[in-house]
Design an enzyme around this catalytic site. Sequence first.
Site, mmCIF file in Angstrom:
data_model
loop_
_atom_site.group_PDB
_atom_site.id
_atom_site.type_symbol
_atom_site.label_atom_id
_atom_site.label_comp_id
_atom_site.label_asym_id
_atom_site.label_seq_id
_atom_site.Cartn_x
_atom_site.Cartn_y
_atom_site.Cartn_z
ATOM 1 N N TRP A 68 0.850 -1.175 0.000
ATOM 2 C CA TRP A 68 0.000 0.000 0.000
ATOM 3 C C TRP A 68 0.891 1.232 0.000
ATOM 4 C CZ3 TRP A 68 -0.121 4.048 3.475
ATOM 5 C CH2 TRP A 68 -1.129 4.998 3.247
ATOM 6 N N HIS A 95 14.782 -9.726 9.848
ATOM 7 C CA HIS A 95 14.035 -10.993 9.982
ATOM 8 C C HIS A 95 14.749 -12.133 9.255
ATOM 9 C CE1 HIS A 95 11.163 -10.841 6.205
ATOM 10 N NE2 HIS A 95 12.406 -10.606 5.870
#
Length: 386
Positions: A200, A299
Amino acid sequence: MAAPQNAPIPEAGKKVMSTVTLAPALGFVPIAVHFDLFGCLQEIGKPATAQDVCNFHHTKYGDTDLFSITFLHNKSMFAKVNRTSDDTLFLMGGLGFLDLLPDDVYQANAVTRFLVDTPSAQHGAMHFTSEGLLASAFLMRRLMDTKFEYPFQECDTPFQYAHKLMGNDHLAREHVYSVMHETGRLDSFNTFMTGKFGRWGTMPDRVRKLGYDLDGLLQSTAPERIRVVDIGGGRGELLLEMQATYPHLLKKENLILQEYNADIGVVPEVTEMGWNYKEDASEQPVKGALLYSMAHVLHNLSDIESIKLLNKVSRVMAPSSRLLIQEFTKNAASSTTHAAMILMHAGRERTSAEWRDLAAFAGLEITFEAYPPNGECVVEMRKVLN
Protein backbone atom coordinates in the site's frame (compact mmCIF):
# COMPACT_ATOMS: atom_id res chain seq x y z
CA MET A 1 -13.74 -44.48 20.97
CA ALA A 2 -13.69 -44.90 17.20
CA ALA A 3 -16.07 -42.80 15.12
CA PRO A 4 -18.92 -44.64 13.36
CA GLN A 5 -17.89 -45.87 9.93
CA ASN A 6 -20.67 -43.95 8.18
CA ALA A 7 -20.08 -40.67 9.99
CA PRO A 8 -19.18 -37.69 7.76
CA ILE A 9 -15.73 -36.18 8.04
CA PRO A 10 -15.95 -33.53 10.78
CA GLU A 11 -15.21 -29.92 9.88
CA ALA A 12 -12.02 -30.09 11.94
CA GLY A 13 -10.87 -33.07 9.91
CA LYS A 14 -11.59 -31.25 6.66
CA LYS A 15 -9.56 -28.29 7.91
CA VAL A 16 -6.60 -30.49 8.81
CA MET A 17 -6.70 -32.38 5.53
CA SER A 18 -7.01 -29.28 3.34
CA THR A 19 -4.11 -27.61 5.16
CA VAL A 20 -1.56 -30.42 5.35
CA THR A 21 -2.11 -31.45 1.74
CA LEU A 22 -1.25 -27.96 0.49
CA ALA A 23 2.48 -28.68 0.29
CA PRO A 24 2.39 -31.06 -2.71
CA ALA A 25 0.10 -28.67 -4.60
CA LEU A 26 2.39 -25.74 -3.83
CA GLY A 27 5.20 -27.68 -5.47
CA PHE A 28 3.46 -27.04 -8.81
CA VAL A 29 3.53 -23.23 -8.40
CA PRO A 30 7.05 -22.85 -9.91
CA ILE A 31 5.82 -24.70 -13.02
CA ALA A 32 2.95 -22.24 -13.48
CA VAL A 33 5.30 -19.29 -13.03
CA HIS A 34 8.08 -20.71 -15.22
CA PHE A 35 5.74 -21.28 -18.17
CA ASP A 36 3.71 -18.08 -17.62
CA LEU A 37 0.49 -20.07 -17.37
CA PHE A 38 -1.23 -17.30 -15.40
CA GLY A 39 -0.37 -14.73 -18.06
CA CYS A 40 -1.43 -17.02 -20.90
CA LEU A 41 -4.78 -17.78 -19.28
CA GLN A 42 -5.48 -14.11 -18.63
CA GLU A 43 -4.57 -13.09 -22.17
CA ILE A 44 -6.94 -15.69 -23.58
CA GLY A 45 -9.64 -13.73 -21.79
CA LYS A 46 -12.28 -16.44 -21.63
CA PRO A 47 -12.72 -19.98 -20.27
CA ALA A 48 -10.04 -22.25 -21.72
CA THR A 49 -8.87 -25.85 -21.61
CA ALA A 50 -5.30 -26.82 -20.82
CA GLN A 51 -4.79 -27.43 -24.54
CA ASP A 52 -6.01 -23.90 -25.29
CA VAL A 53 -3.47 -22.54 -22.82
CA CYS A 54 -0.71 -24.68 -24.36
CA ASN A 55 -1.59 -23.47 -27.85
CA PHE A 56 -1.52 -19.85 -26.69
CA HIS A 57 1.80 -20.47 -24.93
CA HIS A 58 3.24 -21.94 -28.14
CA THR A 59 2.06 -18.95 -30.18
CA LYS A 60 3.65 -16.55 -27.69
CA TYR A 61 6.87 -18.37 -26.80
CA GLY A 62 7.42 -21.04 -29.46
CA ASP A 63 8.64 -24.52 -28.61
CA THR A 64 9.44 -24.92 -24.91
CA ASP A 65 9.78 -27.76 -22.44
CA LEU A 66 6.07 -27.41 -21.71
CA PHE A 67 5.49 -29.57 -24.76
CA SER A 68 7.06 -32.74 -23.44
CA ILE A 69 4.46 -35.34 -24.33
CA THR A 70 3.16 -38.23 -22.28
CA PHE A 71 1.66 -41.27 -24.00
CA LEU A 72 -1.06 -42.99 -22.03
CA HIS A 73 -2.33 -46.48 -22.78
CA ASN A 74 -6.11 -46.45 -22.81
CA LYS A 75 -7.47 -49.90 -23.62
CA SER A 76 -6.03 -50.58 -27.08
CA MET A 77 -5.27 -46.96 -28.00
CA PHE A 78 -2.57 -44.48 -27.13
CA ALA A 79 -3.69 -40.93 -26.42
CA LYS A 80 -1.27 -38.03 -26.72
CA VAL A 81 -1.85 -35.56 -23.87
CA ASN A 82 0.00 -32.77 -22.11
CA ARG A 83 -0.40 -33.67 -18.47
CA THR A 84 2.06 -31.04 -17.18
CA SER A 85 -0.13 -28.06 -18.03
CA ASP A 86 -3.39 -29.86 -17.22
CA ASP A 87 -2.31 -30.96 -13.74
CA THR A 88 -0.64 -27.62 -13.01
CA LEU A 89 -3.68 -25.57 -14.01
CA PHE A 90 -5.95 -27.91 -12.04
CA LEU A 91 -3.82 -27.53 -8.91
CA MET A 92 -3.57 -23.75 -9.31
CA GLY A 93 -7.36 -23.78 -9.36
CA GLY A 94 -7.37 -25.83 -6.18
CA LEU A 95 -5.17 -23.20 -4.57
CA GLY A 96 -7.56 -20.47 -5.70
CA PHE A 97 -5.11 -18.87 -8.12
CA LEU A 98 -7.61 -19.36 -10.97
CA ASP A 99 -11.15 -20.68 -11.34
CA LEU A 100 -11.96 -24.33 -12.03
CA LEU A 101 -14.97 -24.78 -14.29
CA PRO A 102 -16.71 -28.03 -15.29
CA ASP A 103 -15.20 -30.30 -17.95
CA ASP A 104 -11.55 -29.41 -17.20
CA VAL A 105 -11.97 -25.76 -18.17
CA TYR A 106 -10.07 -22.93 -16.48
CA GLN A 107 -10.66 -19.20 -16.19
CA ALA A 108 -8.64 -16.29 -14.84
CA ASN A 109 -9.95 -14.74 -11.64
CA ALA A 110 -8.94 -11.79 -9.46
CA VAL A 111 -5.94 -13.67 -8.05
CA THR A 112 -4.77 -14.57 -11.56
CA ARG A 113 -5.01 -10.93 -12.59
CA PHE A 114 -3.12 -9.83 -9.48
CA LEU A 115 -0.29 -12.28 -10.20
CA VAL A 116 -0.04 -11.07 -13.80
CA ASP A 117 -0.22 -7.38 -12.86
CA THR A 118 2.28 -7.80 -9.99
CA PRO A 119 5.32 -9.67 -11.38
CA SER A 120 7.12 -9.45 -8.05
CA ALA A 121 4.37 -11.60 -6.52
CA GLN A 122 5.00 -14.40 -9.02
CA HIS A 123 8.73 -14.28 -8.22
CA GLY A 124 7.87 -14.38 -4.51
CA ALA A 125 5.63 -17.37 -5.08
CA MET A 126 8.52 -19.06 -6.87
CA HIS A 127 10.88 -18.31 -3.96
CA PHE A 128 8.69 -19.67 -1.17
CA THR A 129 7.67 -22.76 -3.14
CA SER A 130 11.25 -23.48 -4.21
CA GLU A 131 13.78 -22.58 -1.51
CA GLY A 132 11.12 -22.41 1.21
CA LEU A 133 9.44 -25.70 0.36
CA LEU A 134 12.80 -27.46 0.08
CA ALA A 135 13.79 -26.30 3.57
CA SER A 136 10.47 -27.32 5.09
CA ALA A 137 10.79 -30.84 3.67
CA PHE A 138 14.04 -31.34 5.59
CA LEU A 139 13.07 -29.66 8.89
CA MET A 140 12.14 -32.81 10.80
CA ARG A 141 15.06 -34.78 9.37
CA ARG A 142 17.49 -32.04 10.45
CA LEU A 143 16.00 -31.97 13.96
CA MET A 144 16.03 -35.74 14.39
CA ASP A 145 19.60 -36.10 13.13
CA THR A 146 20.81 -33.42 15.57
CA LYS A 147 18.73 -34.56 18.57
CA PHE A 148 16.48 -31.53 18.10
CA GLU A 149 19.20 -28.89 18.19
CA TYR A 150 17.30 -25.61 18.04
CA PRO A 151 17.25 -22.68 17.30
CA PHE A 152 19.21 -22.91 14.07
CA GLN A 153 22.21 -20.76 13.27
CA GLU A 154 23.02 -18.94 10.07
CA CYS A 155 24.11 -21.23 7.20
CA ASP A 156 23.16 -24.24 9.32
CA THR A 157 19.43 -24.53 8.74
CA PRO A 158 17.22 -27.19 7.14
CA PHE A 159 17.90 -25.47 3.81
CA GLN A 160 21.63 -26.20 3.98
CA TYR A 161 20.92 -29.64 5.44
CA ALA A 162 18.78 -30.45 2.41
CA HIS A 163 21.71 -29.70 0.10
CA LYS A 164 24.04 -31.72 2.31
CA LEU A 165 21.84 -34.81 2.10
CA MET A 166 21.42 -34.34 -1.64
CA GLY A 167 25.20 -34.42 -2.06
CA ASN A 168 25.65 -30.72 -2.83
CA ASP A 169 28.49 -30.32 -0.33
CA HIS A 170 29.55 -26.87 -1.54
CA LEU A 171 26.03 -25.43 -1.38
CA ALA A 172 25.53 -27.04 2.03
CA ARG A 173 27.98 -24.49 3.48
CA GLU A 174 26.56 -21.43 1.71
CA HIS A 175 24.01 -18.79 2.69
CA VAL A 176 20.62 -18.97 0.96
CA TYR A 177 21.45 -15.88 -1.10
CA SER A 178 24.75 -17.39 -2.24
CA VAL A 179 22.95 -20.59 -3.22
CA MET A 180 20.39 -18.61 -5.20
CA HIS A 181 23.20 -16.74 -6.93
CA GLU A 182 25.00 -19.94 -7.89
CA THR A 183 21.80 -21.59 -9.11
CA GLY A 184 20.63 -18.60 -11.16
CA ARG A 185 17.76 -17.76 -8.83
CA LEU A 186 18.97 -14.49 -7.29
CA ASP A 187 17.73 -12.15 -10.02
CA SER A 188 14.24 -13.59 -9.55
CA PHE A 189 14.49 -13.02 -5.79
CA ASN A 190 15.62 -9.43 -6.30
CA THR A 191 12.59 -8.83 -8.52
CA PHE A 192 10.38 -10.20 -5.74
CA MET A 193 11.88 -7.76 -3.26
CA THR A 194 11.07 -4.71 -5.41
CA GLY A 195 7.32 -5.11 -4.94
CA LYS A 196 6.85 -8.24 -2.84
CA PHE A 197 3.21 -9.38 -2.77
CA GLY A 198 1.93 -5.85 -3.27
CA ARG A 199 2.21 -2.83 -1.04
CA TRP A 200 0.00 0.00 0.00
CA GLY A 201 1.50 3.31 -1.08
CA THR A 202 5.13 4.33 -0.76
CA MET A 203 7.43 3.97 2.22
CA PRO A 204 6.73 7.59 3.37
CA ASP A 205 2.99 6.93 3.02
CA ARG A 206 3.16 3.76 5.08
CA VAL A 207 5.18 5.14 7.99
CA ARG A 208 3.12 8.35 8.00
CA LYS A 209 -0.07 6.30 8.31
CA LEU A 210 1.42 4.56 11.37
CA GLY A 211 2.13 7.90 13.04
CA TYR A 212 5.85 8.19 12.34
CA ASP A 213 6.82 11.82 11.66
CA LEU A 214 9.23 11.36 8.76
CA ASP A 215 8.13 14.70 7.32
CA GLY A 216 9.09 16.54 10.50
CA LEU A 217 12.40 14.72 10.82
CA LEU A 218 13.57 15.64 7.32
CA GLN A 219 12.17 19.16 7.27
CA SER A 220 13.71 20.07 10.64
CA THR A 221 17.20 18.98 9.58
CA ALA A 222 19.61 21.20 7.66
CA PRO A 223 19.84 19.92 4.06
CA GLU A 224 23.60 19.47 4.26
CA ARG A 225 23.16 17.12 7.24
CA ILE A 226 20.57 14.84 5.65
CA ARG A 227 21.93 11.43 4.76
CA VAL A 228 19.73 8.36 4.47
CA VAL A 229 21.50 4.99 4.45
CA ASP A 230 19.45 1.99 3.34
CA ILE A 231 21.24 -1.15 4.52
CA GLY A 232 20.49 -4.21 2.41
CA GLY A 233 18.24 -2.01 0.29
CA GLY A 234 18.08 -4.23 -2.79
CA ARG A 235 17.47 -2.24 -5.95
CA GLY A 236 16.91 0.98 -4.03
CA GLU A 237 13.12 1.10 -4.19
CA LEU A 238 12.79 2.54 -0.65
CA LEU A 239 15.25 5.35 -1.36
CA LEU A 240 13.62 6.08 -4.70
CA GLU A 241 10.21 6.35 -3.01
CA MET A 242 11.67 8.79 -0.49
CA GLN A 243 13.31 10.81 -3.26
CA ALA A 244 10.01 11.04 -5.16
CA THR A 245 8.24 12.26 -2.00
CA TYR A 246 10.91 14.78 -0.97
CA PRO A 247 12.63 15.84 -4.24
CA HIS A 248 13.59 19.22 -2.79
CA LEU A 249 15.45 17.59 0.12
CA LEU A 250 16.85 14.31 -1.17
CA LYS A 251 19.33 14.27 -4.01
CA LYS A 252 21.63 11.49 -5.12
CA GLU A 253 24.31 12.48 -2.63
CA ASN A 254 21.81 12.28 0.26
CA LEU A 255 20.72 8.73 -0.53
CA ILE A 256 23.14 5.87 0.12
CA LEU A 257 22.28 2.34 -0.94
CA GLN A 258 24.36 -0.33 0.79
CA GLU A 259 24.29 -3.82 -0.72
CA TYR A 260 26.53 -6.82 -1.25
CA ASN A 261 23.99 -8.66 -3.39
CA ALA A 262 25.75 -9.70 -6.58
CA ASP A 263 22.81 -9.26 -8.96
CA ILE A 264 21.50 -5.80 -8.05
CA GLY A 265 22.86 -3.83 -11.01
CA VAL A 266 23.19 -0.05 -11.24
CA VAL A 267 20.75 2.35 -9.55
CA PRO A 268 21.83 5.71 -11.01
CA GLU A 269 19.53 7.90 -8.90
CA VAL A 270 21.26 7.01 -5.62
CA THR A 271 24.79 6.65 -4.28
CA GLU A 272 25.68 2.97 -4.30
CA MET A 273 28.12 1.67 -1.73
CA GLY A 274 29.17 -1.93 -1.21
CA TRP A 275 29.10 -3.06 2.39
CA ASN A 276 29.19 -6.67 3.49
CA TYR A 277 28.14 -6.37 7.10
CA LYS A 278 28.77 -10.10 7.52
CA GLU A 279 32.52 -9.60 7.57
CA ASP A 280 33.68 -9.21 11.16
CA ALA A 281 36.26 -6.53 10.35
CA SER A 282 33.90 -4.52 8.13
CA GLU A 283 32.53 -1.55 10.04
CA GLN A 284 29.64 0.65 8.89
CA PRO A 285 31.38 3.15 6.58
CA VAL A 286 28.85 6.01 6.92
CA LYS A 287 29.14 7.79 10.25
CA GLY A 288 26.54 10.07 11.78
CA ALA A 289 23.79 9.71 9.15
CA LEU A 290 20.40 11.16 9.99
CA LEU A 291 18.58 7.94 9.13
CA TYR A 292 19.74 4.35 8.84
CA SER A 293 17.12 2.08 7.33
CA MET A 294 16.69 -1.69 7.49
CA ALA A 295 13.61 -2.96 5.69
CA HIS A 296 13.07 -6.72 5.80
CA VAL A 297 16.71 -7.31 6.71
CA LEU A 298 16.73 -8.34 10.37
CA HIS A 299 14.04 -10.99 9.98
CA ASN A 300 16.59 -12.81 7.81
CA LEU A 301 19.04 -12.90 10.72
CA SER A 302 19.31 -14.90 13.92
CA ASP A 303 19.33 -12.96 17.19
CA ILE A 304 23.12 -13.26 17.37
CA GLU A 305 23.63 -11.96 13.83
CA SER A 306 21.04 -9.22 14.36
CA ILE A 307 22.88 -7.97 17.45
CA LYS A 308 26.16 -7.94 15.52
CA LEU A 309 24.63 -5.80 12.78
CA LEU A 310 22.85 -3.48 15.21
CA ASN A 311 26.10 -2.97 17.11
CA LYS A 312 27.92 -1.97 13.93
CA VAL A 313 25.28 0.66 13.22
CA SER A 314 25.07 1.81 16.83
CA ARG A 315 28.82 2.49 16.96
CA VAL A 316 28.62 5.08 14.16
CA MET A 317 25.31 6.72 15.11
CA ALA A 318 25.28 10.32 16.27
CA PRO A 319 22.92 11.47 19.06
CA SER A 320 20.55 12.75 16.35
CA SER A 321 20.72 9.57 14.25
CA ARG A 322 17.74 7.27 13.88
CA LEU A 323 17.63 3.62 12.93
CA LEU A 324 14.32 2.81 11.25
CA ILE A 325 13.35 -0.87 11.06
CA GLN A 326 10.47 -2.19 8.97
CA GLU A 327 9.40 -5.81 9.27
CA PHE A 328 6.15 -7.74 9.41
CA THR A 329 4.24 -7.48 12.67
CA LYS A 330 4.67 -10.81 14.42
CA ASN A 331 1.20 -12.29 14.80
CA ALA A 332 -0.99 -15.01 13.30
CA ALA A 333 -1.09 -13.21 9.95
CA SER A 334 2.71 -13.38 9.59
CA SER A 335 3.19 -16.83 11.11
CA THR A 336 3.96 -18.40 7.73
CA THR A 337 6.69 -15.89 6.90
CA HIS A 338 8.02 -16.41 10.43
CA ALA A 339 8.37 -20.11 9.62
CA ALA A 340 10.07 -19.33 6.31
CA MET A 341 12.64 -17.09 8.00
CA ILE A 342 13.43 -19.80 10.56
CA LEU A 343 13.87 -22.56 8.00
CA MET A 344 15.89 -20.67 5.41
CA HIS A 345 17.79 -18.06 7.41
CA ALA A 346 17.62 -18.98 11.11
CA GLY A 347 15.83 -15.63 11.38
CA ARG A 348 12.38 -14.75 12.68
CA GLU A 349 9.70 -12.10 12.89
CA ARG A 350 9.77 -10.30 16.25
CA THR A 351 7.51 -8.82 18.90
CA SER A 352 7.98 -5.51 20.68
CA ALA A 353 9.64 -7.30 23.61
CA GLU A 354 12.06 -9.06 21.27
CA TRP A 355 12.97 -5.78 19.54
CA ARG A 356 13.64 -4.20 22.94
CA ASP A 357 15.95 -7.05 23.90
CA LEU A 358 17.94 -6.71 20.66
CA ALA A 359 18.14 -2.94 21.07
CA ALA A 360 19.46 -3.23 24.63
CA PHE A 361 22.25 -5.59 23.56
CA ALA A 362 23.35 -3.03 20.96
CA GLY A 363 23.26 0.07 23.15
CA LEU A 364 20.05 1.30 21.54
CA GLU A 365 16.58 2.13 22.79
CA ILE A 366 13.21 2.13 21.07
CA THR A 367 11.85 5.65 20.63
CA PHE A 368 8.90 4.86 18.35
CA GLU A 369 7.03 1.69 17.47
CA ALA A 370 3.81 0.80 15.69
CA TYR A 371 2.47 -2.67 15.00
CA PRO A 372 -0.50 -2.84 12.61
CA PRO A 373 -2.45 -6.12 12.56
CA ASN A 374 -1.45 -6.66 8.93
CA GLY A 375 1.59 -5.53 7.01
CA GLU A 376 4.80 -3.86 8.14
CA CYS A 377 5.56 -2.61 11.61
CA VAL A 378 7.81 0.40 12.15
CA VAL A 379 10.40 0.50 14.93
CA GLU A 380 12.68 3.50 15.51
CA MET A 381 15.80 3.08 17.62
CA ARG A 382 18.24 5.72 18.86
CA LYS A 383 21.54 5.49 20.63
CA VAL A 384 21.45 5.35 24.42
CA LEU A 385 23.38 8.36 25.70
CA ASN A 386 25.36 7.83 28.90
